[in-house]
Design a protein around this motif. Structure first.
Motif, PDB file in Angstrom:
ATOM      1  N   ASP A   1      -3.057   1.676   7.018  1.00 35.79           N
ATOM      2  CA  ASP A   1      -3.983   1.575   8.137  1.00 35.79           C
ATOM      3  C   ASP A   1      -3.184   1.607   9.444  1.00 35.79           C
ATOM      4  O   ASP A   1      -2.258   0.795   9.620  1.00 35.79           O
TER       5      ASP A   1
ATOM      6  N   HIS B   1      -0.307   6.744   1.813  1.00 36.97           N
ATOM      7  CA  HIS B   1      -1.599   7.394   2.050  1.00 36.97           C
ATOM      8  C   HIS B   1      -2.683   6.378   2.403  1.00 36.97           C
ATOM      9  O   HIS B   1      -3.690   6.728   2.985  1.00 36.97           O
ATOM     10  N   GLU B   2      -2.462   5.109   2.057  1.00 44.89           N
ATOM     11  CA  GLU B   2      -3.448   4.071   2.309  1.00 44.89           C
ATOM     12  C   GLU B   2      -3.094   3.210   3.522  1.00 44.89           C
ATOM     13  O   GLU B   2      -3.738   2.207   3.772  1.00 44.89           O
TER      14      GLU B   2
ATOM     15  N   ALA C   1       0.840  -1.202   0.000  1.00 44.36           N
ATOM     16  CA  ALA C   1       0.000   0.000   0.000  1.00 44.36           C
ATOM     17  C   ALA C   1       0.870   1.245   0.000  1.00 44.36           C
ATOM     18  O   ALA C   1       1.969   1.260   0.537  1.00 44.36           O
TER      19      ALA C   1
END
Length: 139
Positions: free
Chosen positions: A8, A5-6, A2
């Motif tokens: 988690d 920005h993505e 990822a």
């Protein structure tokens, strides 16, 4: 993978926890190798005093056993942190430094044979490895 920005936050914390557990688990192999060195060092110096005639027959097999044991443990080790490496260097030099008074004690003060004096004199050069194992284990 990822993009940043993505990412988690929970997944990142889980990854950090997983890696931390792995590093702590691997640390015990290092403690085991250090304990093997402490036992071998003490056994060598005690054996020099307790059974000087048998030393020639036992040194080579003993060294081979320790090399194999520490080699197997070394294969299991994946990493070592810098602080442990510094402690290891200090322990090796301290053990070498304590070997000189141990040899002098064995030569001039400790009676030949397995006496109560042979054990403390033999454990003296192993003390740095015992301290190293203890310090790494409690970190």
């Amino acid at each position: 993978m990822a993009s940043p920005h993505e990412l988690d936050p929970r997944e990142a914390l889980d990854t950090i926890d997983r890696v931390g557990r792995r590093v702590r688990r691997e640390r015990w192999w290092y403690v085991a190798a250090t304990a093997v060195m402490a036992v071998f060092t003490a056994a060598c110096y005690i054996g020099l005093v307790a059974a000087p005639a048998a030393v020639g027959d036992l040194v080579l097999p003993g060294v081979l056993v320790v090399v194999v044991l520490t080699g197997l443990i070394g294969l299991r080790l994946r990493m070592i942190d810098r602080a442990a490496a510094r402690l290891e260097n200090a322990a090796v030099w301290a053990s070498v430094g304590l070997a000189v008074p141990t040899m002098l004690l064995d030569k001039f003060l400790v009676p030949e044979g397995f006496t109560p004096w042979a054990v403390p004199a033999g454990v003296l050069p192993a003390l740095p490895f015992i301290v190293l194992a203890w310090r790494v284990a409690r970190r």
